[in-house]
Design an enzyme around this catalytic site. Structure first.
Site, PDB file in Angstrom:
ATOM      1  N   SER A  48       0.781  -1.142  -0.139  1.00  0.00           N
ATOM      2  CA  SER A  48      -0.102  -0.001   0.046  1.00  0.00           C
ATOM      3  C   SER A  48       0.742   1.138  -0.226  1.00  0.00           C
ATOM      4  O   SER A  48       0.518   2.829  -0.216  1.00  0.00           O
ATOM      5  CB  SER A  48      -0.905   0.142   1.284  1.00  0.00           C
ATOM      6  OG  SER A  48      -0.064   0.643   2.501  1.00  0.00           O
ATOM      7  N   LYS A  85       0.605   4.228   6.653  1.00  0.00           N
ATOM      8  CA  LYS A  85       0.234   5.365   5.034  1.00  0.00           C
ATOM      9  C   LYS A  85       0.563   6.627   6.205  1.00  0.00           C
ATOM     10  O   LYS A  85       1.042   7.341   6.834  1.00  0.00           O
ATOM     11  CB  LYS A  85      -0.650   5.195   5.866  1.00  0.00           C
ATOM     12  CG  LYS A  85      -2.279   4.247   6.135  1.00  0.00           C
ATOM     13  CD  LYS A  85      -1.737   3.553   4.476  1.00  0.00           C
ATOM     14  CE  LYS A  85      -2.657   2.298   4.390  1.00  0.00           C
ATOM     15  NZ  LYS A  85      -2.094   1.269   4.134  1.00  0.00           N
TER      16      LYS A  85
END
Length: 127
Positions: A48, A85
């Site tokens: 990701s 993230k």
């Protein structure tokens, strides 16, 4: 462990003459870790964050003493699940942004339990 650091630089473009003497030694702990008591390592899993240069099995250097700010990469727990993230604040909304279009961003709202463990300061990535 201190290792040799050569005085010259290695060209990533056109080759240049080699400089064959050691300027000093370098300890990777000194280079990668600013706050030893507040720093830990964690291994990344998944893709990701691929476009930010973080790949599966990379080792992340995470500093708990740094204040999380918009635009920086954080390691956090969302409802007890760890993730890495980019923390972004846009238009009055905090979001955990994936750096791969195949993965969704995570808007932060009152329904999520969020604990930021620290900011990623370096990525150790084998070639």
């Amino acid at each position: 462990m201190r290792l040799p650091l050569f005085a010259g630089k290695v060209s990533a473009g056109f080759p240049s003459p080699a400089s064959d003497y050691v300027d000093k030694t370098l300890d990777l702990n000194e280079l990668l870790i600013q706050h030893p008591a507040a720093t830990f390592f964690v291994r990344a899993q998944g893709e990701s964050m691929r476009d930010a240069g973080i790949h599966h099995n990379d080792i992340l250097v995470v500093d708990r003493s740094l204040e999380p700010v918009s635009g920086k990469i954080v390691v956090c727990a969302i409802n007890g699940e760890l993730t890495v993230k980019r923390l972004v604040y846009e238009l009055g909304q905090w979001t955990l942004k994936a750096e791969n279009p195949a993965y969704p961003n995570i808007p932060l709202n009152g329904d999520l339990e969020l604990v930021i463990w620290g900011m990623v300061t370096n990525v150790i990535h084998p070639v």
